[in-house]
Write a protein that holds these residues in place. Structure first.
Motif, PDB file in Angstrom:
ATOM      1  N   UNK A  50       0.824  -1.207   0.000  1.00 10.02           N
ATOM      2  CA  UNK A  50       0.000   0.000   0.000  1.00 10.02           C
ATOM      3  C   UNK A  50       0.859   1.257   0.000  1.00 10.02           C
ATOM      4  N   UNK A  51       1.865   1.287   0.891  1.00  9.70           N
ATOM      5  CA  UNK A  51       2.748   2.448   0.945  1.00  9.70           C
ATOM      6  C   UNK A  51       3.561   2.587  -0.344  1.00  9.70           C
ATOM      7  N   UNK A 169      -8.775  -9.865   3.015  1.00 10.40           N
ATOM      8  CA  UNK A 169      -8.221  -8.741   2.254  1.00 10.40           C
ATOM      9  C   UNK A 169      -7.755  -9.206   0.880  1.00 10.40           C
ATOM     10  N   UNK A 170      -7.091 -10.360   0.831  1.00 10.80           N
ATOM     11  CA  UNK A 170      -6.623 -10.898  -0.445  1.00 10.80           C
ATOM     12  C   UNK A 170      -7.792 -11.171  -1.389  1.00 10.80           C
ATOM     13  N   UNK A 171      -8.882 -11.709  -0.833  1.00 12.77           N
ATOM     14  CA  UNK A 171     -10.051 -12.014  -1.661  1.00 12.77           C
ATOM     15  C   UNK A 171     -10.650 -10.739  -2.245  1.00 12.77           C
ATOM     16  N   UNK A 172     -10.760  -9.701  -1.417  1.00 14.30           N
ATOM     17  CA  UNK A 172     -11.329  -8.445  -1.908  1.00 14.30           C
ATOM     18  C   UNK A 172     -10.394  -7.799  -2.934  1.00 14.30           C
ATOM     19  N   UNK A 173      -9.096  -7.839  -2.680  1.00 15.38           N
ATOM     20  CA  UNK A 173      -8.137  -7.297  -3.650  1.00 15.38           C
ATOM     21  C   UNK A 173      -8.258  -8.009  -4.993  1.00 15.38           C
ATOM     22  N   UNK A 174      -8.371  -9.334  -4.937  1.00 14.63           N
ATOM     23  CA  UNK A 174      -8.491 -10.100  -6.180  1.00 14.63           C
ATOM     24  C   UNK A 174      -9.794  -9.770  -6.903  1.00 14.63           C
ATOM     25  N   UNK A 175     -10.868  -9.573  -6.131  1.00 17.41           N
ATOM     26  CA  UNK A 175     -12.168  -9.293  -6.735  1.00 17.41           C
ATOM     27  C   UNK A 175     -12.328  -7.884  -7.257  1.00 17.41           C
ATOM     28  N   UNK A 177      -9.639  -6.049  -8.478  1.00 16.83           N
ATOM     29  CA  UNK A 177      -8.519  -5.694  -9.346  1.00 16.83           C
ATOM     30  C   UNK A 177      -7.421  -4.940  -8.626  1.00 16.83           C
ATOM     31  N   UNK A 178      -7.245  -5.208  -7.313  1.00 14.90           N
ATOM     32  CA  UNK A 178      -6.164  -4.580  -6.564  1.00 14.90           C
ATOM     33  C   UNK A 178      -6.522  -3.255  -5.924  1.00 14.90           C
TER      34      UNK A 178
END
Length: 419
Positions: A50-51, A169-175, A177-178
Motif C-alpha cells: 500500500x505504501x 483482504x486478499x479475496x477483496x483485492x483479487x475481486x 482488481x487490486x
C-alpha cells in the motif's frame, strides 16, 4: 480434581462465584483479540504494498512500520503505569480497541502517503493504549490456567484472526482488481464486533483479579488503588531489566513484515494479491509456535527461549533471498518468531513481576522492545537498500549478543535455585 474455576494451581479455593471460569475468560478474551486481529492484521498484511503504491521507498516503509511498532510499544511506558495507578484496566483496554477499529477502515479512504502513514501509526497507538491493561487482565486468569498455556492459547486464537483477516483482504483485492479501499473498509464489521464483545466481557467479569486472588476477596465496593510515585518503576526486579534487554536485542535484529513484503513484491517474487495469503500462512505458524512454546515454558521455564534468537537470526538470511521458495520459508520462520514473542515472552514478564506492578512492567517492557522495533524497522529498510548480505550479518551479530544475555539470565536463575 476440581475444575479451574474451583481451584488454583497452588491449591487455594478458586473463584467459583465468578460467572466465567478462568479458561472461559481466556478463550473469550482470545475471541476479542481474534476479531481485532482480523482488522489490524488484515491491514498490516498489505502495509508495504500500500505504501509503495502511494510512492514510498523501502526506507520510508521501514521507517513508517518501525515507528508504528515503536508507537505500539514505547507509549506503553505511559499507559502501563497509568493503568496500574488508576486500576481501570478495562477502560484502557476498551479505549485502545476503539482507536484501532476506527483507524483501519479510514486507511481505506487515504490517497496521500502521509495520511496513510499517520493512520498506520494511529492504529498502533491504539494497541499501545490497550496492551498493558489487556495483558494484565489476561495474566490474572492465566495464573489459574498456567501462564504459558494461557498466553499461548490466547495467542493462537488471536492468530486465527490474523489468518482470516489477510485472506479476506486478499479475496477483496483479487475481486476488485487490486483496489485497496474496499479491502480496508470492509474490516469495519469485525472491528465493531470486537468492540461489542470486549464491552460484554467487562460487564460479565468486572474484576478478573479475583482469579489470581483465588476468589476469596468479595468486597461490596472496590478499594481505590494506591497511587504510585513516579520513581517506583525503577524498583522493578533486576532480572526483569536484564530480560527486557534480551527481548530488545532480539527485536532490534528482527525485520518488520512491511520490509519483507516490500522485498517480495518489488523483487518480483510474488504479486501483491498473494502477499496477504503468505502472511496468513505465517500467522498459522505463529499460532502453533505460541501454543508449543507456551506448553514447554510451563514445563521447562525460560530455557525454551533459546530458540528465539536462533530463529530470528535465520529470518533475513532466508526471507530476503531472490528465490521464491527460500523467501517464503523465511517469512514462515518470521511467523514462528513472532508467535514466541507475543506469547511466551509475555508470560515470562507476568511471572517476573507481581500483580501490583504488572501493568507498569508490561509498559516498561513494551517501551524497551519498542525502541528496538523502531531501530529494527529502520535498520532493515536502510540496510536492505545498501546490501542484503550486510543486513544478514548485522542481524546475526545482534542475535548472538541476545543469546549471551539469555545465558546470563539462565545462570542467575540456576544460582537462585541452588541458593
Amino acid at each position: 480434581m476440581a475444575p479451574d474455576s474451583q481451584r488454583t494451581p497452588t491449591g487455594r479455593p478458586g473463584a467459583a462465584d465468578l460467572p466465567l471460569s478462568a479458561w472461559r475468560f481466556v478463550v473469550w478474551f482470545g475471541v476479542v483479540a481474534m476479531l481485532a486481529d482480523v482488522v489490524y492484521e488484515g491491514a498490516r498484511s498489505i502495509t508495504g504494498p500500500l505504501l509503495a503504491h502511494l510512492g514510498a521507498s523501502a526506507l520510508v516503509v521501514g521507517v513508517v512500520t518501525g515507528v508504528g511498532e515503536a508507537s505500539a510499544l514505547v507509549l506503553r511506558l505511559v499507559s502501563g503505569p497509568l493503568a496500574d495507578r488508576t486500576g481501570r484496566f478495562w477502560a484502557w483496554a476498551i479505549a485502545g480497541y476503539a482507536l484501532t477499529v476506527v483507524s483501519v477502515p479510514l486507511l481505506g479512504l487515504a490517497s496521500v502517503l502521509w495520511v496513510a502513514g499517520a493512520l498506520i501509526i494511529a492504529e498502533r497507538v491504539g494497541k499501545a493504549i490497550r496492551q498493558p491493561a489487556k495483558d494484565t487482565l489476561l495474566s490474572q486468569a492465566a495464573a489459574v490456567t498456567g501462564r504459558g498455556r494461557g498466553f499461548g492459547v490466547h495467542e493462537a486464537l488471536d492468530q486465527a484472526g490474523a489468518l482470516v483477516g489477510p485472506l479476506a483482504v486478499a479475496a477483496v483485492l483479487a475481486g476488485t482488481g487490486g483496489d485497496y479501499g474496499p479491502a480496508l473498509l470492509m474490516l469495519a464489521v469485525p472491528g465493531a464486533l470486537a468492540l461489542a464483545l470486549v464491552v460484554w466481557l467487562r460487564i460479565r467479569v468486572p474484576r478478573p483479579e479475583r482469579y489470581e486472588q483465588g476468589g476469596t476477596a468479595t468486597p461490596a465496593r472496590r478499594t481505590p488503588p494506591r497511587r504510585r510515585d513516579a520513581g517506583e518503576v525503577t524498583r522493578l526486579p533486576g532480572t526483569f531489566w536484564l530480560y527486557a534487554a534480551f527481548a530488545g536485542l532480539t527485536m532490534t535484529g528482527f525485520a518488520t513484515f512491511g520490509v519483507l513484503s516490500f522485498h517480495l513484491v518489488t523483487g518480483g517474487l510474488l504479486p501483491a494479491s498473494a502477499v496477504p495469503v503468505l502472511y496468513a500462512a505465517a500467522m498459522v505458524v505463529d499460532a502453533a509456535a505460541a501454543v508449543l512454546t507456551g506448553w514447554a515454558y510451563d514445563r521447562r521455564g525460560v530455557v525454551v527461549l533459546v530458540v528465539l534468537p536462533v530463529a530470528a537470526a535465520a529470518v533475513p538470511a532466508l526471507a530476503f533471498s531472490a528465490t521464491v521458495g527460500v523467501a517464503v520459508a523465511g517469512v514462515l520462520v518470521w511467523g514462528a518468531v513472532l508467535g514466541v514473542q507475543e506469547s511466551t515472552v509475555k508470560a515470562t514478564v507476568a511471572d517476573l513481576v507481581g500483580p501490583g506492578r504488572r501493568a507498569t512492567a508490561f509498559g516498561v517492557f513494551g517501551a524497551v522492545v519498542g525502541v528496538a522495533a523502531a531501530a529494527g524497522g529502520a535498520l532493515a529498510g536502510g540496510l536492505y537498500d545498501v546490501s542484503v548480505p550486510l543486513l544478514v550479518a548485522v542481524t546475526a551479530a545482534l542475535q548472538v549478543v541476545a543469546l549471551g544475555v539469555l545465558v546470563v539470565i539462565l545462570r542467575r536463575a540456576r544460582a537462585a535455585r541452588v541458593g
